[in-house]
Design an enzyme around this catalytic site. Sequence first.
Site, PDB file in Angstrom:
ATOM      1  N   ARG A 233      -0.451   1.745  -7.204  1.00 34.15           N
ATOM      2  CA  ARG A 233      -0.748   1.499  -5.394  1.00 34.15           C
ATOM      3  C   ARG A 233      -2.311   0.557  -6.025  1.00 34.15           C
ATOM      4  O   ARG A 233      -2.772  -0.330  -6.445  1.00 34.15           O
ATOM      5  CB  ARG A 233      -2.256   2.917  -5.848  1.00 34.15           C
ATOM      6  N   GLU A 262      -0.924  -4.028   2.343  1.00 36.81           N
ATOM      7  CA  GLU A 262       0.689  -4.092   2.209  1.00 36.81           C
ATOM      8  C   GLU A 262       1.157  -3.201   3.498  1.00 36.81           C
ATOM      9  O   GLU A 262       1.871  -3.902   4.000  1.00 36.81           O
ATOM     10  CB  GLU A 262       1.080  -3.402   1.450  1.00 36.81           C
ATOM     11  N   HIS A 294       6.821  -2.553  -2.164  1.00 36.44           N
ATOM     12  CA  HIS A 294       6.937  -1.070  -2.592  1.00 36.44           C
ATOM     13  C   HIS A 294       8.253  -0.382  -2.699  1.00 36.44           C
ATOM     14  O   HIS A 294       8.472   0.388  -1.930  1.00 36.44           O
ATOM     15  CB  HIS A 294       5.515  -1.119  -1.120  1.00 36.44           C
TER      16      HIS A 294
END
Length: 334
Positions: A233, A262, A294
Site C-alpha cells: 500500500r 494514487e 497498482h
Amino acid sequence: MKTLVYSSRRYDRDFLEEANNSQHEMHFVEARLEPDTARLASGFPVVCCFVQDTLDSGVLRQLKEGGTTLVALRATGFNNVDLEAAGNYGITVMRVSQYSPYSVAEFAVGMILAMNRNIHRAYQRVREGNFSLNGLLGYDLHGKTVGVVGTGRIGTAFARIMNGFGCHLLGHDKYQNPDCLQLGMQYVSVEELLLNSDIISLHCPLTPETHHLINENTIALMKPTAMLVNTSRGALVDTQALIPHLKKCRLCAVCLDVYEEESDIYYRDLSDEIIPDDIIMRLLTFPNVLVTGHQAFFTREAMRTIAGSTVRNIDDFAEGRTNENVLKPEKVIA
Ligand code: NAD
C-alpha cells in the site's frame, strides 16, 4: 441483488459477469465512489467497490440514505473504509480475504529483475537501434540478502521465490511464520532488516502503525546500494522523503506499484493531461525508479477468484449467511 459496481473497467465487467451468471442485477459505472458520485447508488442495496473508492463516514451516510446495506469490496485491503461508520449506519462490509498471493509476489520479483538488470531500459534502447550495454550493469541475486516486511500470504510466496534464487532471507512481522522459518528466514527487528538487506520488499498491511514505515529516518538506515520494493500500500512509504535520498544516490533503486496519492491518478489514461502531482512526476525522472499503476494483482487467476468471491459474498449476504469475509470494526487493518 441489485448491485452498482463502481470504478469498473471492461476487465472487471467481464470477470464479474462470468462469475455472476445473471444471478444478481449488476450495473457498471467507471466513476469512482466519492462524495459526488455516491448518489448514483440510490436504490442499490449493494455497491461493489475497489481500492481507489472513498468509503469514509460522509459517503457511507449517503449510501445508507440511498438504501445500501452491503459494500462488497473486490480487494483484500480495506484501509479506504471507515468500518466504524459502516457499523453505525448498519452497512455490512465484505472483502475478498484472499486470492492468488502469487500474482503480487511474482510481480514484485518481476520489478526486481527489471530494475536490477535494466530490462525496461534495454527494451526502449534496442527499439531505437542502440545495442550498447553502458548503464545496464546489474548484479547476481544469488547470495544477496532480501528483507521481507510482512510475512503473510504474499510475503511468504515472495520469500519462496527469492529463496529459489539463492538469497538469504530476513523477515519482520508480528508473528513468525513457520513456512518462512522453514525457508531459513531469520526474523529480526525492522531496523536490523533495513540495515542488512540488499533488497527490501514490503508486504504488510497499511495500519496506523505501518503508515510511513519507510520515512526519512528509516531510509537513512538502508544500505546506499539497497533496492526498495513496495507492492503493498502506497502510504507505507513517505514518498516525498525518497526524493532527497535518490538525489544524493543514497538509495540505489525504488520500485513502486502503489503510491500514497494514487487514487486521483491510477486506473485512468492521463496521457493527454497535465498531471499536477509534483512528487510522482519528479520520481518518474529518476532512471532508478520504476513505477507501475497498482497492477500487481492483475492476473487472470486473481481476477477470476476476486470476481467469484465477490459474487459469493453477495449470495451469502442475500441469504442471510455470514462468512469469513465480513469485516468487523475491531479488525481495523488493511
Ligand atoms: P496477510 O494478512 O496474509 O499478511 C500480512 C502480514 O503482515 C501478516 O503476517 C501480518 O502479521 C503482517 N503485519 C501486520 N502488521 C505488521 C507490522 N506492523 N509489521 C510487520 N508485519 C505486519 O496479507 P497478504 O494477503 O499477504 O497481503 C499483504 C498486503 O498486500 C495487503 O494488506 C494489501 O495491502 C497488499 N496487496 C497489494 C496488492 C497489489 O495489487 N499491489 C494486491 C493484494 C494485496
